[in-house]
Design a protein around this motif. Structure first.
Motif, PDB file in Angstrom:
ATOM      1  N   HIS A 277     -16.984   0.218 120.619  1.00 62.88           N
ATOM      2  CA  HIS A 277     -16.197  -1.015 120.470  1.00 62.88           C
ATOM      3  C   HIS A 277     -16.811  -2.044 119.532  1.00 62.88           C
ATOM      4  O   HIS A 277     -16.097  -2.890 118.996  1.00 62.88           O
ATOM      5  CB  HIS A 277     -15.981  -1.687 121.841  1.00 62.88           C
ATOM      6  CG  HIS A 277     -15.216  -0.839 122.793  1.00 62.88           C
ATOM      7  ND1 HIS A 277     -13.917  -0.433 122.553  1.00 62.88           N
ATOM      8  CD2 HIS A 277     -15.570  -0.290 123.985  1.00 62.88           C
ATOM      9  CE1 HIS A 277     -13.494   0.322 123.554  1.00 62.88           C
ATOM     10  NE2 HIS A 277     -14.485   0.428 124.436  1.00 62.88           N
ATOM     11  N   ASN A 278     -18.124  -2.038 119.379  1.00 60.90           N
ATOM     12  CA  ASN A 278     -18.764  -3.160 118.699  1.00 60.90           C
ATOM     13  C   ASN A 278     -19.601  -2.778 117.482  1.00 60.90           C
ATOM     14  O   ASN A 278     -19.963  -3.651 116.703  1.00 60.90           O
ATOM     15  CB  ASN A 278     -19.682  -3.930 119.674  1.00 60.90           C
ATOM     16  CG  ASN A 278     -18.931  -4.401 120.910  1.00 60.90           C
ATOM     17  OD1 ASN A 278     -18.927  -3.704 121.923  1.00 60.90           O
ATOM     18  ND2 ASN A 278     -18.286  -5.546 120.834  1.00 60.90           N
TER      19      ASN A 278
ATOM     20  N   TRP B  12     -20.873   0.005 123.404  1.00 63.20           N
ATOM     21  CA  TRP B  12     -21.175  -0.784 122.204  1.00 63.20           C
ATOM     22  C   TRP B  12     -20.875   0.033 120.942  1.00 63.20           C
ATOM     23  O   TRP B  12     -20.304  -0.467 119.972  1.00 63.20           O
ATOM     24  CB  TRP B  12     -22.644  -1.229 122.215  1.00 63.20           C
ATOM     25  CG  TRP B  12     -22.965  -2.185 121.110  1.00 63.20           C
ATOM     26  CD1 TRP B  12     -23.415  -1.872 119.867  1.00 63.20           C
ATOM     27  CD2 TRP B  12     -22.807  -3.608 121.130  1.00 63.20           C
ATOM     28  NE1 TRP B  12     -23.571  -3.005 119.110  1.00 63.20           N
ATOM     29  CE2 TRP B  12     -23.200  -4.089 119.864  1.00 63.20           C
ATOM     30  CE3 TRP B  12     -22.371  -4.514 122.102  1.00 63.20           C
ATOM     31  CZ2 TRP B  12     -23.172  -5.448 119.540  1.00 63.20           C
ATOM     32  CZ3 TRP B  12     -22.351  -5.864 121.778  1.00 63.20           C
ATOM     33  CH2 TRP B  12     -22.744  -6.320 120.507  1.00 63.20           C
TER      34      TRP B  12
HETATM   35  C1  LIG Z   1     -17.483  -5.867 122.052  1.00 67.37           C
HETATM   36  O1  LIG Z   1     -16.174  -5.307 121.959  1.00 67.37           O
HETATM   37  C2  LIG Z   1     -15.338  -5.676 123.061  1.00 67.37           C
HETATM   38  C3  LIG Z   1     -14.054  -4.861 122.941  1.00 67.37           C
HETATM   39  O2  LIG Z   1     -13.475  -5.030 121.681  1.00 67.37           O
HETATM   40  C4  LIG Z   1     -15.088  -7.178 123.003  1.00 67.37           C
HETATM   41  O3  LIG Z   1     -14.292  -7.568 124.103  1.00 67.37           O
HETATM   42  C5  LIG Z   1     -16.449  -7.867 123.071  1.00 67.37           C
HETATM   43  O4  LIG Z   1     -16.236  -9.270 122.915  1.00 67.37           O
HETATM   44  C6  LIG Z   1     -17.386  -7.374 122.001  1.00 67.37           C
HETATM   45  N1  LIG Z   1     -18.687  -7.962 122.210  1.00 67.37           N
HETATM   46  C7  LIG Z   1     -19.330  -8.593 121.251  1.00 67.37           C
HETATM   47  C8  LIG Z   1     -20.650  -9.194 121.620  1.00 67.37           C
HETATM   48  O5  LIG Z   1     -18.912  -8.686 120.102  1.00 67.37           O
END
Ligand SMILES: *[C@@H]1O[C@H](CO)[C@@H](O)[C@H](O)[C@H]1NC(C)=O
Ligand SMILES: *[C@@H]1O[C@H](CO)[C@@H](O)[C@H](O)[C@H]1NC(C)=O
Ligand SMILES: *[C@@H]1O[C@H](CO)[C@@H](O)[C@H](O)[C@H]1NC(C)=O
Ligand SMILES: *[C@@H]1O[C@H](CO)[C@@H](O)[C@H](O)[C@H]1NC(C)=O
Ligand SMILES: *[C@@H]1O[C@H](CO)[C@@H](O)[C@H](O)[C@H]1NC(C)=O
Ligand SMILES: *[C@@H]1O[C@H](CO)[C@@H](O)[C@H](O)[C@H]1NC(C)=O
Ligand SMILES: *[C@@H]1O[C@H](CO)[C@@H](O)[C@H](O)[C@H]1NC(C)=O
Ligand SMILES: *[C@@H]1O[C@H](CO)[C@@H](O)[C@H](O)[C@H]1NC(C)=O
Length: 410
Positions: free
Chosen positions: A102-103, A99
């Motif tokens: 990436h998020n 997380w």
């Molecule tokens: C978190 O990041 C991943 C990779 O970019 C993505 O596939 C995923 O949808 C994201 N999750 C959320 C809840 O935003």
């Protein structure tokens, strides 16, 4: 602690929803060729002798480097053992790492903090036992109501002024006049969030209390209430004595009471009540099973921080086990865990972890170390404070235990 009926305390409970910097750390002496890896403040701030408006701006290089370090997290291999008995397990840690990489956006969080909070910096002073200037960052939300009560809210570890994220607005701007209104003052303790850590030893719970009383007077509040939790409660317990004349009431959700020798002798002789037994056993369980972090923080905070400050995900794991143990069934989201960790990681962990060493020197969990006070005091105790206890217990100033069945505090 004395527990008296006080409309303020009852009403607060209803609201419960749930100098240029004197820092010796100088970027000029940072020998690192890499951005963001120095030991400076990692955010821009000036601390003058009176409150100045502040907007948070953390060094982008530091945030990027921290994310890079998160991506390089090295998990610890699990063994066949009960879930979380030894600490957070690999699948949970790597989920948070993912997380973060990436998020997670610190910039969204920072922007929300800047929009939501009226933030300030200032410098305050303690007393004869700690004479260095103390730079502070704080949120100050004045109510529109003419009958508003000034209140100082003191968080603990691992936390920051964001501890009060859900309550500052409803307290300053309650939905109607049948609820009390407050001028809310929510500082970061020195070494937490954006209040720089003391550069010298000696700033214990008592000295912080003297500084926070001077701080409230600096803001123009000569009489005020305090709400405290965790380490903040140790500060509050000195304040109700050293600043007794200034404090209207003290409400705490951390009424840590240690059974004394007489209590333990009664327990050994099977003379304690079932409620007292539950309390003593749960406290003993906490102190033997969950309090290892206190032992390290209060003895070798720098040795530990060599690892914690160097690994953002590792630090998060250290914090996570404690907050999970103390949260009933609530499960923190990766988003919440990362923001919480960053509030202590951005300034560096040593300064906040080291608070334990100063506070334990002054008694901390030994409730007989604190002077008694006539300030009306309210306590709430939650099942999570003692994982399986369904009782609350506190010692009054006259030395009697009071035991009540635990209800939902909020
Ligand atoms: C978190 O990041 C991943 C990779 O970019 C993505 O596939 C995923 O949808 C994201 N999750 C959320 C809840 O935003
Ligand atoms: C901090 O202040 C310096 C000097 O004004 C400026 O160059 C830098 O961009 C600021 N950093 C942030 C993160 O705002
Ligand atoms: C750890 O991960 C497992 C599997 O996803 C999940 O069931 C559990 O709730 C997580 N633990 C915590 C404390 O978040
Ligand atoms: C300073 O520390 C000494 C020794 O612990 C104590 O007796 C004294 O009361 C303290 N003074 C203040 C203002 O806290
Ligand atoms: C306080 O009062 C002002 C002026 O009446 C108003 O603009 C503002 O929205 C009020 N703030 C809150 C938080 O109620
Ligand atoms: C005031 O607001 C509280 C919280 O929303 C609500 O419980 C209470 O009934 C309201 N009181 C009045 C008089 O509207
Ligand atoms: C303790 O006292 C209770 C109540 O008198 C009794 O039922 C229990 O057997 C006693 N336990 C021990 C270990 O003596
Ligand atoms: C323990 O506390 C009880 C209740 O306050 C008191 O009566 C007793 O004297 C205390 N014992 C010791 C050893 O301080």
């Amino acid at each position: 602690m004395s527990v008296r009926s006080s409309s303020l305390v009852a009403l607060i409970a209803q609201l419960c929803l749930a100098l240029p910097s004197p820092s010796p750390q100088s970027n000029a002496s940072n020998p690192s060729p890499y951005p963001g890896l120095g030991d400076g403040l990692n955010f821009n701030a000036t601390f003058t002798d009176s409150p100045q408006p502040f907007q948070l701006a953390v060094d982008p290089g530091f945030i990027e480097t921290t994310k890079l370090k998160a991506s390089l997290y090295r998990p610890s291999r699990d063994i066949a053992i009960d879930d979380w008995e030894d600490g957070p397990q690999q699948y949970n840690m790597t989920a948070v790492r993912d997380w973060w990489v990436h998020n997670y956006s610190w910039w969204d969080v920072q922007s929300t903090i800047n929009q939501k909070y009226q933030q300030f910096t200032t410098t305050v002073h303690s007393g004869e036992n700690f004479t260095h200037p103390i730079p502070l960052h704080f949120a100050h939300h004045r109510s529109n109501r003419s009958d508003a009560i000034p209140i100082l809210m003191l968080h603990g570890w691992p936390s920051s002024f964001l501890e009060w994220d859900q309550v500052i607005d409803p307290m300053a701007s309650p939905p109607n006049t049948s609820l009390p209104a407050f001028h809310v003052v929510a500082p970061n303790l020195p070494g937490f969030g954006f209040s720089p850590a003391p550069a010298y030893p000696g700033l214990g719970s008592r000295e912080m209390g003297q500084a926070f009383d001077n701080f409230m007077h600096q803001l123009g509040y000569d009489r005020y209430a305090i709400y405290t939790t965790d380490l903040g409660t140790f500060i509050g317990r000195w304040m109700v004595s050293d600043a007794e004349a200034s404090i209207v009431s003290h409400l705490t959700d951390f009424p840590f009471v240690t059974p004394n020798a007489t209590d333990l002798a009664r327990y050994a002789a099977n003379q304690t009540t079932p409620e007292e037994n539950a309390f003593i056993e749960e406290e003993n369980n906490f102190l033997t099973e969950h309090a290892g972090y206190q032992a390290v923080h209060s003895t070798k905070p720098l040795a530990l921080s060599q690892a914690l400050t160097d690994s953002p995900v590792g630090f998060l794991g250290w914090v996570w086990h404690l907050v999970q143990a103390a949260s009933d069934v609530y499960q923190y989201t990766p988003q919440q865990l990362i923001t919480n960790a960053l509030m202590l990681y951005i300034p560096g962990t040593y300064g906040n972890v080291r608070s334990y060493k100063e506070f334990w020197r002054e008694g901390a969990l030994n409730d007989t170390a604190y002077p008694s006070s006539n300030v009306p005091t309210g306590v709430t105790q939650w099942p999570s404070a003692f994982a399986n206890a369904d009782v609350i217990l506190s010692r009054t100033v006259s030395g009697l235990y009071t035991v009540q069945k635990q209800g939902n505090a909020c």
